[in-house]
Design an enzyme around this catalytic site. Sequence first.
Site, mmCIF file in Angstrom:
data_model
loop_
_atom_site.group_PDB
_atom_site.id
_atom_site.type_symbol
_atom_site.label_atom_id
_atom_site.label_comp_id
_atom_site.label_asym_id
_atom_site.label_seq_id
_atom_site.Cartn_x
_atom_site.Cartn_y
_atom_site.Cartn_z
ATOM 1 N N TYR A 94 0.823 -1.207 0.000
ATOM 2 C CA TYR A 94 0.000 0.000 0.000
ATOM 3 C C TYR A 94 0.853 1.251 0.000
ATOM 4 C CZ TYR A 94 0.767 0.974 5.009
ATOM 5 O OH TYR A 94 1.323 1.292 6.230
ATOM 6 N N ARG B 248 8.161 4.105 -4.621
ATOM 7 C CA ARG B 248 8.241 3.103 -3.551
ATOM 8 C C ARG B 248 7.245 1.977 -3.780
ATOM 9 N NH1 ARG B 248 7.586 5.147 2.403
ATOM 10 N NH2 ARG B 248 5.441 5.353 1.663
ATOM 11 N N ARG C 66 -7.984 -20.799 -1.500
ATOM 12 C CA ARG C 66 -6.864 -20.479 -0.607
ATOM 13 C C ARG C 66 -5.722 -21.441 -0.849
ATOM 14 N NH1 ARG C 66 -5.188 -22.047 4.784
ATOM 15 N NH2 ARG C 66 -4.095 -20.320 5.798
ATOM 16 N N LYS D 187 6.418 -2.109 1.901
ATOM 17 C CA LYS D 187 5.249 -1.514 2.573
ATOM 18 C C LYS D 187 4.037 -2.432 2.411
ATOM 19 C CE LYS D 187 3.193 3.073 3.237
ATOM 20 N NZ LYS D 187 3.316 3.072 4.701
ATOM 21 N N GLU E 218 11.802 2.524 14.306
ATOM 22 C CA GLU E 218 10.914 3.582 13.801
ATOM 23 C C GLU E 218 9.632 3.564 14.631
ATOM 24 O OE1 GLU E 218 9.664 2.783 9.714
ATOM 25 O OE2 GLU E 218 9.675 0.629 10.106
HETATM 26 N N1 PDD Z 1 2.826 5.001 7.202
HETATM 27 N N2 PDD Z 1 7.457 3.818 8.840
HETATM 28 C C1 PDD Z 1 6.333 3.103 8.830
HETATM 29 C C2 PDD Z 1 6.310 1.795 9.529
HETATM 30 C C3 PDD Z 1 5.187 3.598 8.164
HETATM 31 O O1 PDD Z 1 4.052 2.865 8.148
HETATM 32 C C4 PDD Z 1 5.250 4.860 7.530
HETATM 33 C C5 PDD Z 1 4.081 5.442 6.790
HETATM 34 C C6 PDD Z 1 6.462 5.580 7.577
HETATM 35 C C7 PDD Z 1 6.624 6.908 6.912
HETATM 36 O O2 PDD Z 1 6.627 6.790 5.512
HETATM 37 P P1 PDD Z 1 6.162 7.998 4.591
HETATM 38 O O3 PDD Z 1 6.973 9.168 4.997
HETATM 39 O O4 PDD Z 1 6.483 7.547 3.228
HETATM 40 O O5 PDD Z 1 4.692 8.220 4.849
HETATM 41 C C8 PDD Z 1 7.544 5.023 8.231
HETATM 42 C C9 PDD Z 1 1.630 5.482 6.520
HETATM 43 C C10 PDD Z 1 1.471 6.960 6.571
HETATM 44 C C11 PDD Z 1 0.425 4.727 7.076
HETATM 45 O O6 PDD Z 1 0.570 3.530 7.256
HETATM 46 O O7 PDD Z 1 -0.632 5.308 7.292
#
Ligand code: PDD
Length: 287
Positions: free
Chosen positions: A33, A52, A101, A150, A183
Amino acid sequence: MTRTVYVNGDYLPEGDAKVSIFDRGFLMADGVYEVTSVLDGKLIDFDGHVKRLWRSLAELEMTCPVSEAELLAMHRELVARNGIDQGMIYLQVTRGNPGDRSFVFPPADLPGTIVAFTQNIPNLADAPAAKTGFKVITIPDLRWSRVDIKTVQLLYPSMGKMAAKKAGVDDSWFTDEDGAVTEGTSNNAYIVKGNRIITRQLGNDILHGITRAAVLRFAEEAQFEVEERAFTAAEAQGADEAFSTAASIFVMPVVEVDGKPVGSGKPGPVAVRLREIYLDEMRKAAI
Ligand code: PDD
């Protein structure tokens, strides 16, 4: 107003949007996503998010069912149809619906599922939290080892948010076996010492934030030093400032870590300034 969402090429009222129960995203969290913020009805750093997305898909041997140009047109269409001035667009691509599945990936030519929807957040840029800052706790990072992709496997980050909520704070920062911060639940983490901005180096153990890349670029342009290395919660507690970044919060001051104030315990000047620079510059470059 009923929200109009996007599912596999169609724009539908949200109540009419459907995805199969056999979809790999639903059964296996086999999907990726992106979240792109919208300011003044325009997309912030769309190019970075698409790059990304392409990388996440490639790492999982998936392809996007639509082209980059179609993705841009679809994002703009959703903004227009839902009258979004400030908010976010959530986009998800899964490996699709094999009709049953199985742990085995379906053939590569099975079309993926693609859905997107808007979130209307009228005060995204002026979020009250940015004035008071986030309080965070640290918890062990129990996610899988490829969080640079992601994926939609967000159970542990959700549990981290709930742990924060139960502790009466705003977010959790994850720590590795060495006690170093990786993070936040859904954002990248930073500390500030004097003129130096410190944030963990890129690797498989953090998401390569699109906001992170822009903020570090702006920080260097503004004559800050940038040091990409790990730091502990204790170092954060002793730092002058701390902050988090993500598309959903831009630059968010962090004023407390594990019950101890960071610096003055109020949003620090560096975080406040970087937030201003980020918002100004990204608004100018929005498409
Ligand atoms: N999340 N680290 C994690 C684990 C994240 O899920 C996100 C973003 C970031 C920051 O990435 P970016 O700057 O590209 O938004 C770092 C999004 C916003 C979410 O899951 O809603």
